[in-house]
Design an enzyme around this catalytic site. Structure first.
Site, mmCIF file in Angstrom:
data_model
loop_
_atom_site.group_PDB
_atom_site.id
_atom_site.type_symbol
_atom_site.label_atom_id
_atom_site.label_comp_id
_atom_site.label_asym_id
_atom_site.label_seq_id
_atom_site.Cartn_x
_atom_site.Cartn_y
_atom_site.Cartn_z
ATOM 1 N N GLU A 1 43.960 44.351 33.497
ATOM 2 C CA GLU A 1 43.140 45.417 34.073
ATOM 3 C C GLU A 1 43.995 46.678 34.064
ATOM 4 O O GLU A 1 44.945 46.795 34.838
ATOM 5 C CB GLU A 1 42.728 45.089 35.513
ATOM 6 C CG GLU A 1 41.852 46.185 36.102
ATOM 7 C CD GLU A 1 41.790 46.189 37.630
ATOM 8 O OE1 GLU A 1 40.841 46.778 38.169
ATOM 9 O OE2 GLU A 1 42.689 45.633 38.292
ATOM 10 N N ASP B 1 42.814 34.860 38.018
ATOM 11 C CA ASP B 1 43.168 36.236 38.315
ATOM 12 C C ASP B 1 44.620 36.231 38.792
ATOM 13 O O ASP B 1 44.985 35.420 39.649
ATOM 14 C CB ASP B 1 42.249 36.759 39.427
ATOM 15 C CG ASP B 1 41.833 38.183 39.203
ATOM 16 O OD1 ASP B 1 42.734 39.032 39.079
ATOM 17 O OD2 ASP B 1 40.617 38.453 39.153
ATOM 18 N N HIS C 1 33.348 43.342 39.145
ATOM 19 C CA HIS C 1 33.161 43.263 40.593
ATOM 20 C C HIS C 1 33.584 44.541 41.321
ATOM 21 O O HIS C 1 33.503 44.596 42.546
ATOM 22 C CB HIS C 1 33.963 42.077 41.137
ATOM 23 C CG HIS C 1 35.436 42.248 40.946
ATOM 24 N ND1 HIS C 1 36.035 42.285 39.706
ATOM 25 C CD2 HIS C 1 36.438 42.441 41.830
ATOM 26 C CE1 HIS C 1 37.319 42.477 39.845
ATOM 27 N NE2 HIS C 1 37.602 42.573 41.128
ATOM 28 N N ASP C 2 34.056 45.526 40.597
ATOM 29 C CA ASP C 2 34.503 46.768 41.240
ATOM 30 C C ASP C 2 33.604 47.962 40.929
ATOM 31 O O ASP C 2 33.806 49.043 41.495
ATOM 32 C CB ASP C 2 35.922 47.131 40.764
ATOM 33 C CG ASP C 2 36.971 46.154 41.261
ATOM 34 O OD1 ASP C 2 36.827 45.643 42.387
ATOM 35 O OD2 ASP C 2 37.933 45.901 40.509
ATOM 36 N N ASP D 1 45.574 41.628 37.403
ATOM 37 C CA ASP D 1 45.086 42.657 38.309
ATOM 38 C C ASP D 1 46.002 43.890 38.277
ATOM 39 O O ASP D 1 47.229 43.744 38.349
ATOM 40 C CB ASP D 1 45.079 42.057 39.724
ATOM 41 C CG ASP D 1 44.362 42.913 40.728
ATOM 42 O OD1 ASP D 1 43.171 43.177 40.520
ATOM 43 O OD2 ASP D 1 44.989 43.311 41.728
HETATM 44 C C1 GLC Z 1 41.784 45.365 41.305
HETATM 45 C C2 GLC Z 1 40.673 44.411 41.638
HETATM 46 C C3 GLC Z 1 40.036 44.864 42.911
HETATM 47 C C4 GLC Z 1 41.055 44.816 43.998
HETATM 48 C C5 GLC Z 1 42.277 45.662 43.631
HETATM 49 C C6 GLC Z 1 43.420 45.405 44.536
HETATM 50 O O1 GLC Z 1 41.332 46.629 41.008
HETATM 51 O O2 GLC Z 1 39.777 44.333 40.570
HETATM 52 O O3 GLC Z 1 38.916 44.100 43.244
HETATM 53 O O4 GLC Z 1 40.514 45.282 45.189
HETATM 54 O O5 GLC Z 1 42.721 45.366 42.333
HETATM 55 O O6 GLC Z 1 43.963 44.144 44.277
#
Ligand code: GLC
Length: 540
Positions: free
Chosen positions: A265, A108, A327-328, A206
């Site tokens: 993402e 990540d 995971h979100d 991310d």
């Molecule tokens: C992304 C991640 C998430 C995190 C956020 C801030 O959305 O997937 O889990 O809290 O970024 O880094």
């Protein structure tokens, strides 16, 4: 709609499995998963035989040194492993053992922000004229209305010592890097090379569309939503055009290495915004997550429309991908629950994910149908849940420990766990399901191995039957002479397929009929499919 392509790249053919390391497997008895835990489960993921799940890559959520205010998404050292997870030797072992099994490892990459305990920020905070001051985004007053989505307030944080404000659009502990500063870029690019040199196969990037902020720091327009991320139109703090230049630079770095992959993402409901990160001449990210697919309600038509829009929007030569859980977001087993039909739906969803044209991402535990856990107030860990309770409960429910077997703590850990193990673990666990021929995990395994052995399913063209019944997804995957027809009934009712399939067909894999069974269909013979039936067939 007809799209054709073929290739041998691993990230196009492969199935990628997301591991949330805190919750995968604990070996050092602290109730939190670790790298040795992941290594101990590599054979489960792929031992080269159909006894294993058969995934081709793992994406490991952050394992870098971190104060864990956002569970690793707040990094204080980009070049080291957090002791909770192990050390550099463990990491090297992970790469070695994974590669031995043909499993690629994706890290990540969290570079929109660091932890407030990162030495860069500690320096930056020291004084207005510190050489690292400009590495972060500082302002003499709150210049606009941007929101810190995990703290449900303005995103500019007051610093007592220098009297200025820094930007942090997640928590206060995640100050945002200034990507307009060339030294920041250089430091991050070096760090990317550091991990590539260590042998990582790519990065999940991310919130990559947040990197650059509006140069005039203009206000975002407000809008109505219960989701803190959606209370504004993110015109000025996301998707700024300059972000694409950075993606191109990172792509150039990765292209110096063989066979590496970048997946971004792009947190947005807009398909168009997401696919833009492939770039125009295939010069940005290899893959860009399509969140609108993940946000789709349970409806064959809805999925069909979404998939069609997505395929049609992809730039030429861009490769699709699909994800149903991460995971979100609430797990899809939970989102699509329907009482006694929940498991049947999970099979339809799995078959769709594994047979669409595009790289599938599996979220750990979805192969056994893990659902959202019940997290009481005092068990909450996620900063979003702590702040938002009882209205916004945060993301802990989709992060509960992996359910390996029916022993203490589901075999995840021998001590009390950082998040509660879901109580359904006694029945719902890997060991149990592996023993049951008809279980969800065995269904996933069959789908994955079938996909692996089939050019049509992994890299073939896709064509939909537009006039399929409302609640049925029907498509052909084709590669040269190989053909697989996929029929998915999203409803709890029988469906009649009318004359669309004629001739002798053979069942390859399904939920209601034997593999190998042959059926002859004539124009007069209406083909009845069962409620929630999954059918993969071959014209015989
Ligand atoms: C992304 C991640 C998430 C995190 C956020 C801030 O959305 O997937 O889990 O809290 O970024 O880094």
């Amino acid at each position: 709609m007809m799209i054709k392509d073929d290739t041998d790249l691993w990230w196009k053919r492969g199935v990628i499995y997301q591991i949330y390391p805190r919750s995968f497997m604990d070996t050092n008895h602290d109730g939190i998963g670790d790298l040795k835990g992941i290594i101990s489960k590599l054979d489960y993921l792929n031992d080269g035989t159909t006894n294993s799940l058969g995934v081709d890559a793992i994406w490991v959520s952050p394992i870098y040194k971190s104060p864990m205010k956002d569970f690793g998404y707040d990094i204080s050292d980009y070049r080291d492993i957090d002791p909770i997870f192990g050390d550099m030797a463990d990491f090297k072992m992970l790469i070695k053992e994974a590669h031995k099994r043909n499993i690629r490892v994706i890290m990540d990459l969290v570079v929109n922000h660091t932890s407030d305990k990162h030495p860069w920020f500690m320096e930056s905070k020291k004084s207005k004229d510190n050489p690292k001051r400009d590495w972060y985004i500082w302002h003499g007053r709150r210049p606009n209305n941007w929101v810190a989505v995990f703290e449900l307030r303005n995103a500019w944080w007051h610093d007592k010592d220098t009297g200025e404000y820094y930007l942090g659009t997640f928590t206060k502990h995640q100050p945002e890097l200034n990507w307009r500063n060339s030294e920041v870029k250089k430091a991050i690019f070096n760090m990317i090379e550091y991990w590539l040199d260590l042998g990582v196969d790519g990065f999940r990037m991310d919130v990559i569309n947040y990197l650059i902020k509006d140069d005039l720091l203009r206000n975002n327009p407000w809008k109505l939503s219960f989701n803190p991320i959606d209370v504004q139109e993110h015109i000025y703090d996301r998707n700024r055009p300059e972000t694409h230049d950075i993606c191109k630079e990172i792509r150039k770095i990765t292209d110096k290495y063989e066979d590496r992959m970048l997946v971004g993402e792009i947190y947005t409901n807009s398909v168009k915004e997401a696919v833009a990160y492939h770039g125009t001449g295939n010069d940005e990210l290899h893959l860009a997550f399509n969140f609108s697919f993940l946000f789709q309600n349970w409806s064959a038509r809805g999925f069909y429309q979404n998939i069609k829009e997505y395929y049609n929007s992809l730039p030429k030569d861009a490769w699709p991908n699909f994800t149903l859980s991460n995971h979100d977001q609430p797990r899809h087993h939970y989102r699509y629950r329907a009482g006694k039909n929940t498991d049947a739906r999970a099979r339809v969803a799995a078959a769709m994910l594994m047979t669409l044209r595009g790289t599938p991402f599996i979220y750990y535990g979805e192969e056994i149908g893990m659902t959202n856990g019940k997290i009481i107030r005092k068990a909450i860990q996620d900063p979003l849940g702590k702040r938002g309770w009882p209205f916004i409960k945060g993301r802990d429910a989709e992060r509960t420990p992996m359910q390996w077997d029916d022993t203490l703590n589901a075999g995840f850990s021998d001590t009390s766990t950082w998040l509660p193990v879901n109580q359904d673990y006694r029945e719902k666990n890997v060991a149990n399901q592996l023993k049951q021929e008809g279980s969800l995990i065995n269904f996933y395994k069959r789908l994955i191995w079938l996909r692996k052995g089939s050019n049509a399913l992994s890299v073939g063209s896709i064509e939909f039957l537009e006039k399929a019944p409302e609640q049925v997804l029907f498509y052909w995957r084709k590669y040269e002479h190989e053909q697989v027809i996929v029929i998915l009934n999203f409803s709890d009712q029988h469906q009649i397929l009318d004359g669309s399939l004629i001739g002798r067909v053979q069942i390859i894999l399904g939920t209601h009929r034997w593999s190998g069974e042959e059926i002859t269909l004539t124009a007069a013979n209406k083909f009845k499919i069962y409620p929630y039936e999954v059918l993969l067939i071959n014209p015989a």
